[in-house]
Design an enzyme around this catalytic site. Structure first.
Site, PDB file in Angstrom:
ATOM      1  N   TRP A 162       0.707  -1.118   0.095  1.00 58.53           N
ATOM      2  CA  TRP A 162      -0.025  -0.135  -0.107  1.00 58.53           C
ATOM      3  C   TRP A 162       0.950   1.350  -0.294  1.00 58.53           C
ATOM      4  O   TRP A 162       0.426   2.357  -0.428  1.00 58.53           O
ATOM      5  CB  TRP A 162      -0.876  -0.095   1.034  1.00 58.53           C
ATOM      6  CG  TRP A 162      -1.800   1.228   1.456  1.00 58.53           C
ATOM      7  CD1 TRP A 162      -2.889   1.535   0.919  1.00 58.53           C
ATOM      8  CD2 TRP A 162      -1.514   2.389   2.266  1.00 58.53           C
ATOM      9  NE1 TRP A 162      -3.495   2.823   1.275  1.00 58.53           N
ATOM     10  CE2 TRP A 162      -2.506   3.371   1.927  1.00 58.53           C
ATOM     11  CE3 TRP A 162      -0.403   2.807   3.039  1.00 58.53           C
ATOM     12  CZ2 TRP A 162      -2.391   4.588   2.637  1.00 58.53           C
ATOM     13  CZ3 TRP A 162      -0.516   3.952   3.690  1.00 58.53           C
ATOM     14  CH2 TRP A 162      -1.501   4.708   3.598  1.00 58.53           C
ATOM     15  N   HIS A 163       1.829   1.122   0.642  1.00 55.77           N
ATOM     16  CA  HIS A 163       2.754   2.434   0.691  1.00 55.77           C
ATOM     17  C   HIS A 163       3.571   2.706  -0.440  1.00 55.77           C
ATOM     18  O   HIS A 163       3.761   4.044  -0.622  1.00 55.77           O
ATOM     19  CB  HIS A 163       4.204   2.210   1.829  1.00 55.77           C
ATOM     20  CG  HIS A 163       3.708   2.190   3.282  1.00 55.77           C
ATOM     21  ND1 HIS A 163       3.277   1.254   3.746  1.00 55.77           N
ATOM     22  CD2 HIS A 163       3.327   3.389   4.070  1.00 55.77           C
ATOM     23  CE1 HIS A 163       2.668   1.556   4.960  1.00 55.77           C
ATOM     24  NE2 HIS A 163       2.953   2.723   5.175  1.00 55.77           N
ATOM     25  N   GLY A 164       3.575   1.629  -1.482  1.00 56.11           N
ATOM     26  CA  GLY A 164       4.357   2.031  -2.987  1.00 56.11           C
ATOM     27  C   GLY A 164       4.285   0.755  -3.562  1.00 56.11           C
ATOM     28  O   GLY A 164       4.568  -0.337  -3.054  1.00 56.11           O
TER      29      GLY A 164
END
Lengths: 387, 478
Positions: free
Chosen positions: B328-330
């Site tokens: 989700w962060h990248g």
């Protein structure tokens, strides 16, 4: 309770913004770069960091024409240009200013006030298409040339100018030294620079100077490469990039402001410099020739564009007139101004091929090895000077 | 627009505040809400107006699905689709949007490597805040399905999604946490206690970001991106600098978000609670990015079965949850690795607990802090090679540097001096000893001295934000 909180909100805002308002007010009054107004209570001065200073000059200076180059034309007299071409000139040349940086200033200038003449030096930076000089990072001054006047205060929000403000200093480092814009950053009066005019002997006397060491390194590299047959090959991509770079950062303004006369000058570097291109850095020579040809062809279509070049002249061979491979004595600045005024040394579509052929012939015939050897004798005597 | 920008602080926030409460004062409540939505969309579009249609479409679709779900669950209408299918379609729409904009190129790149072929990347620019507004809206759909959220007014829904304090970087909020506050009559008037606390919190956040995080960023960037090799001390300065940078940056941003919302009488959920004081990894995730952890727990871990289906399944669920959280962060394998490491850390912690083993609090803290610090290396590094460069240095596999010669010698390579060491110690002191900014929200009666102090802090931060560099003239080459 809410009334108490309301008072505290006001206290908080006052504590946050009050000191800032006082600081900004003081900076507005002090205004060392004349960004907001002509100097109050002191003589008008010019700061030597022209990247910062040009904004103030453009806003409040009394002029209608400009010399905008690099150190190559920092010695050019604005007053002399005015006498020759007519108009009130200022010299806003940026030390090591590339086309991108000058494009910022030129665009800002042309959009703010009518300009009759622009004298612009076509320095070799189009060969590497630099956008910003590492020593003056763009974010440290580019905001002065945008449409937002409120962010200009940033120029003063650093230890240097805040220190100046605290002392309300009239020191040249704070408010500048010179009082006119004839040639505010001329280096011709600096003894250590002038001492290098006179030829190779003068260069040898200044052998510890970094520019002389740089000259020696470049010549040695060229000679070694030529001897080893490691000649740089022409690169069409570099040529395209060079032309696009000039188009984006200069010619767009020429097209957009047809009432302004643009006098573009290919600097008369020493022949030795051109020789390193034509004999070793063939890619640079090729791109340079293509740029000359391109601009001259454009000048045939754009009546406000005039191109000048001196590579077919003898004085480029006289090293006594150069303090390194690039920088020439102030008499050549005068020669350039007169050439512009009299229309001499103008390259036109009719003479461009003859000009290029002559320039190339002379550069290719230049004795680079001999010059490199003479310099090596004095700069690196342990190498014995033998090429 | 960023919270730490002059245009936000000096123009946007005061204007949004004054107009909103002026409209409310004139009893133009709808106009007030419309104004906030409009202001929030300007806030969003300031970055790139091109992605404005995307968020608007996302809002419209989710509102349509969510309100249908709410009606259906309340028994007020029977739509053409069963509620669970409608929920599935809504969640799929959000995931598809996120997948396309955030993960398509990542997927194509990896597929290409897998089948030994090259797919042209789509070159999609990641729309600002898509991860946040997608999760916020998925939570809304699930809440609607569960009967916890009922929203039949598009304007209210748009305000819930776009309200600028949480739009860009969270917290990930639930409809039920925000909208009842907008509906409360007493919140329609200016409440100066909230304004005061909000501004104090905003000032703290701004100072965290501008004065602390941005300072550590210089050293972290130099070590991660600039240096080719790091000795022992340089590597530790690099990793610790990033550990403090990310904390002060994100928690500072969250403080600003909470502060800005409070000015409008809206209390948002806290997102950080002194995470570097955690004494185990589970404790860390209860303190770090709390609303994301809550989302992943409620909408991924528990639906996967949570801790109800046997030990092996629990561990698998934990790992999956953390890997998804990392992703989700990248869209890079480094984030996956970072998430996976935290998942493994969590499994080990559960095993340890299951065995009934104990550890002294100091040792537990030291272990947790260093685990977090080490894993941030993977989070920050662009590639595995970059991460290994820092980790090799931290392990002492390169030389140790000349500590005896003083700080300057061992920090020379990344251009830091003694101040890096002092700053790291000071930052550690702050995160361990000082009360966290959430305490401000429950401050009884802030006095004159505190208001002045926070004001001055904001002033210094603003000045730092606006400050520029000055270059001395040196004649060089030209």
């Amino acid at each position: 309770m809410d009334e108490h909180a309301r008072k505290l909100v006001l206290v908080l805002l006052l504590a946050a913004l009050g000191p800032l308002a006082v600081l900004f007010g003081a900076l507005f009054v002090y205004d060392p770069l004349a960004l907001y107004h002509r100097p109050w209570g002191r003589e008008a001065t010019v700061h030597e960091n022209m990247r910062l200073q040009a904004a103030g000059v453009i806003r409040h200076g009394d002029f209608d024409s400009v010399i905008l180059g690099t150190s190559i034309v920092e010695n050019s007299s604005a007053n002399e240009a005015g006498r020759i071409l007519g108009g009130r000139f200022v010299n806003l040349s940026l030390s090591a200013g590339d086309f991108f940086e000058r494009g910022l200033i030129l665009g800002y200038l042309l959009e703010r006030r009518p300009v009759r003449h622009v004298i612009y030096s076509l320095d070799w930076i189009y060969l590497n298409q630099r956008k910003g000089y590492w020593y003056y990072p763009l974010p440290t001054y580019d905001y002065l040339y945008d449409a937002n006047p409120f962010n200009d205060i940033r120029a003063y929000l650093n230890a240097h100018f805040l220190g100046c403000l605290l002392r309300w200093s009239g020191d040249p480092a704070c408010i500048g030294r010179h009082t006119d814009l004839d040639r505010p950053n001329a280096w011709m009066n600096q003894p250590e620079e002038v001492a290098r005019f006179g030829g190779v002997e003068a260069w040898c006397r200044a052998r510890d100077n970094h520019q002389i060491r740089d000259v020696h390194a470049k010549l040695t590299e060229a000679v070694d490469a030529i001897r080893a047959g490691a000649i740089a090959v022409p690169d069409a991509a570099q040529t395209d990039l060079a032309i696009a770079y000039i188009e984006n950062n200069l010619i767009r303004w020429v097209r957009e402001f047809p009432d302004t006369q643009f006098h573009l000058v290919f600097p008369p570097y020493s022949r030795a410099k051109f020789a390193t291109w034509h004999q070793y850095r063939r890619n640079d020579a090729e791109a340079h020739v293509a740029v000359v040809r391109h601009l001259v062809q454009l000048s045939g279509r754009l009546p406000n564009l005039h191109v000048f070049g001196f590579e077919d002249q003898d004085f480029l061979d006289d090293l006594a007139r150069y303090k390194d491979l690039d920088h020439f004595d102030p008499a050549i600045n005068t020669l350039i101004a007169r050439a512009i005024g009299e229309g001499q040394h103008r390259i036109t579509p009719a003479n461009v091929e003859r000009y290029i052929a002559e320039a190339t012939r002379r550069a290719r015939a230049y004795p680079l090895e001999e010059l490199a050897a003479r310099l090596t004798v004095c700069i690196e005597p342990q190498r014995g000077g033998a090429p | 627009m960023l919270f730490n920008s002059i245009e936000f602080i000096l123009v946007f926030l005061p204007l949004a505040f004054l107009v909103y409460f002026w409209l409310n004062q004139k009893r133009l409540v709808m106009a007030g809400k419309s104004w906030l939505v409009l202001a929030s969309l300007v806030f969003y579009a300031w970055w790139n107006v091109q992605y404005l249609p995307l968020i608007l479409i996302s809002i419209l679709v989710n509102f349509a699905v969510g309100s249908s779900l709410a009606r259906s669950v309340a028994g007020r209408s029977r739509g053409p689709m069963r509620p669970e299918w409608l929920l599935g379609a809504g969640v799929a729409f959000n995931l598809a949007l996120l997948g396309y904009y955030k993960y398509a190129d990542f997927f194509l790149g990896n597929l290409g490597r897998l089948v030994d072929s090259r797919f042209e990347p789509l070159g999609i620019v990641l729309p600002l805040a898509i991860s946040f507004f997608t999760f916020t809206q998925i939570a809304y759909l699930v809440d609607s399905y569960r009967g916890k959220a009922k929203e039949y007014d598009l304007l209210n829904y748009a305000l819930f999604v776009t309200f600028f304090p949480h739009l860009i970087a969270g917290p990930v909020v639930h409809h039920g946490e925000i909208m009842p506050q907008f509906a409360a009559v007493r919140n329609l008037a200016r409440r100066y206690r909230n304004v005061l606390l909000g501004l104090m919190l905003f000032s703290v956040g701004l100072a965290k970001k501008v004065l602390i995080a941005d300072t550590f960023a210089l050293w972290a960037t130099a070590g991660f991106d600039g240096a080719e090799q790091l000795n022992f001390f340089e590597a530790w300065v690099t990793s610790l600098s990033y550990t403090f940078q990310i904390y002060f940056d994100f928690s500072g941003y969250t403080d600003m978000a909470l502060g800005a919302a409070l000015v409008f009488n809206i209390r948002m959920p806290i997102n950080f609670n002194s995470p570097y004081r955690a004494t185990n990894i589970q404790d860390f995730w209860r303190r770090w990015h709390i609303t994301l952890s809550r989302f992943l727990r409620d909408y991924l871990y528990i639906p996967l079965g949570g801790s109800r289906r046997g030990t092996g399944r629990v561990y698998a669920n934990v790992l999956v949850t953390f890997v998804v959280g990392g992703l989700w962060h990248g869209a890079t394998w480094m984030f996956v690795l970072w998430g996976g490491l935290h998942g493994v850390g969590m499994v080990v912690h559960r095993l340890w607990q299951g065995l009934g083993l104990r550890m002294s609090p100091l040792l537990a803290w030291l272990l947790t802090f260093n685990f977090v610090n080490l894993t941030w290396v993977f989070f920050r590094a662009e590639t595995l090679d970059d991460a290994m460069k820092v980790l090799r240095g931290m392990a002492g596999l390169n030389d140790f540097g000349a500590l005896g010669a003083g700080f300057a010698a061992w920090t020379g390579l990344i251009d830091v001096r003694a101040e890096a060491g002092i700053a790291l110690l000071a930052a550690l002191g702050i995160v361990l000893m000082r009360g966290n900014s959430n305490a401000l929200l429950s401050a009884e009666r802030p006095g004159l001295a505190r208001a002045t102090g926070f004001g001055l802090l904001a002033g210094v931060s603003l000045l730092t934000l606006m400050a520029s560099k000055y270059s001395e003239f040196i004649y060089f080459n030209f």
